[in-house]
Design an enzyme around this catalytic site. Sequence first.
Site, short mmCIF file in Angstrom:
data_model
loop_
_atom_site.label_atom_id
_atom_site.label_comp_id
_atom_site.label_asym_id
_atom_site.label_seq_id
_atom_site.Cartn_x
_atom_site.Cartn_y
_atom_site.Cartn_z
N GLY A 59 -16.86 -34.12 -22.37
CA GLY A 59 -18.05 -33.29 -22.59
C GLY A 59 -18.34 -32.41 -21.40
N ASN A 60 -19.49 -31.79 -21.42
CA ASN A 60 -19.91 -30.97 -20.28
C ASN A 60 -21.42 -31.13 -20.08
OD1 ASN A 60 -21.39 -28.73 -21.76
ND2 ASN A 60 -19.40 -28.66 -22.76
N ARG A 61 -21.92 -30.51 -19.04
CA ARG A 61 -23.30 -30.80 -18.63
C ARG A 61 -24.32 -29.80 -19.16
NH1 ARG A 61 -22.79 -30.94 -12.49
NH2 ARG A 61 -25.04 -31.22 -12.61
N SER A 62 -23.96 -29.01 -20.14
CA SER A 62 -24.92 -28.04 -20.65
C SER A 62 -26.13 -28.74 -21.27
CB SER A 62 -24.25 -27.16 -21.70
OG SER A 62 -25.21 -26.32 -22.27
#
Length: 423
Positions: free
Chosen positions: A224-227
């Site tokens: 995933g990513n931190r958005s």
Amino acid sequence: MDRRQEQQERPPETGARPRVVLGVSGGIAAYKACELVRRLKESGHEVRVVPTESALHFVGEATWAALSGQPAGTEVWETVHEVPHVRIGQQADLVVVAPATADLLAKAAHGLADDLLTNTLLTARCPVVFAPAMHTEMWEHPATRENVATLRRRGALVIEPDVGRLTGADTGKGRFPEPEAVFAFCRRVLARGAEGVRPDLAGRHVVVSAGGTREPLDPVRYLGNRSSGKQGYALARTAAARGARVTLVAANSELPAPAGVDVVPVGTALELRDAVTEASKGADAVVMAAAVADFRPAAYARGKIKKKDDDEPEPVALVRNPDVLAELSRERSGAGQLVVGFAAETDDVLANGRAKLARKGCDLLVVNEVGERKTFGTEESEAVVLGADGSETPVPFGPKERLADTLWDLVAERLPAASPSGS
Ligand code: CTP
């Protein structure tokens, strides 16, 4: 309440306080409007509640008067010497009807004026917001659809009701949004300045993607990513405040659904692509604010991947996800549809941004410089919006809503003239 808290919660004493008229019509959600009065008062607004007779079956006049600190009559025949049926509407900075029943919407659409609220609606020259709440059948009835379309065509802002539990056991569209969301919507409308809100996106349908996709490896792990989704949600809120019908495709965001926005939750890049492609059919603009994973694991393990003590860890094979922004730009599923992308750059921000704009084929690209100070999840941002027409619009460091508003300005300028349907 201690003294400091009391001072913090008291509205400022100096200067003219924005005058909000809260119309309340006769639905069970009237009790939720009490919270709206409290929020408006605490944030420094003067609130005058104008209930209908039927609203008083749900919440009595004494409650409205005590919460607002002002009379809360329903009739034009009270304090006639003050001509309240004209004065209240004329002096308002915002009129919000919450909840608005099917009957109230019908009266407003047809210009009836048989009580204080409907008179106020006819005399108001400020922005008018309706927050409808009713059973799904009533909301979907052609009569209500036409009344809503009429009101929107005239510039009123009609918030889409939520989908959820209605009075009794049934569930569907028609639920009154959370008071917090209606409050945030009203603040947005008021914040658009003395000239009032410009419903310049009325009759438009815009699609916004937000959040970050998650690409599962097994039932418990993902890439995933931190958005946080904050920028996309600010875009959705501001577009709704400017009158647009908004579909928000939200990838794994914890943020509360903005009032009047259709939220489509998604998880992976492929789900996001399907949802955005479907929602953007015939839409006027699509803004891809989501952080979409460029790659996903080549294989998904149906059972949890177990570590084997003596073995080296297995490398994770990845495959490419489709570039949704590039696809949307190529395919354009609406006449004159505008496509907007986002880019995060650390070096050579403008040169890289220009190259990316050309590569993706979109009309506008919001280029964020990312670095130490500018991280995901903050309330502020700073960006440059590059246009395929060569334009370059800097947006100074400030709230994400300011960037959102600037972006909608740029979108609105570029949209072909429309004959707003308003529905
Ligand atoms: N995007 C997309 N589909 C993807 C990846 C990204 O639609 N598979 C969109 C994002 O929503 C965003 C823009 O494309 O609007 C970002 O482009 P991207 O090429 O991912 O840029 P960066 O994340 O900045 O990555 P890089 O610089 O590595 O190319």
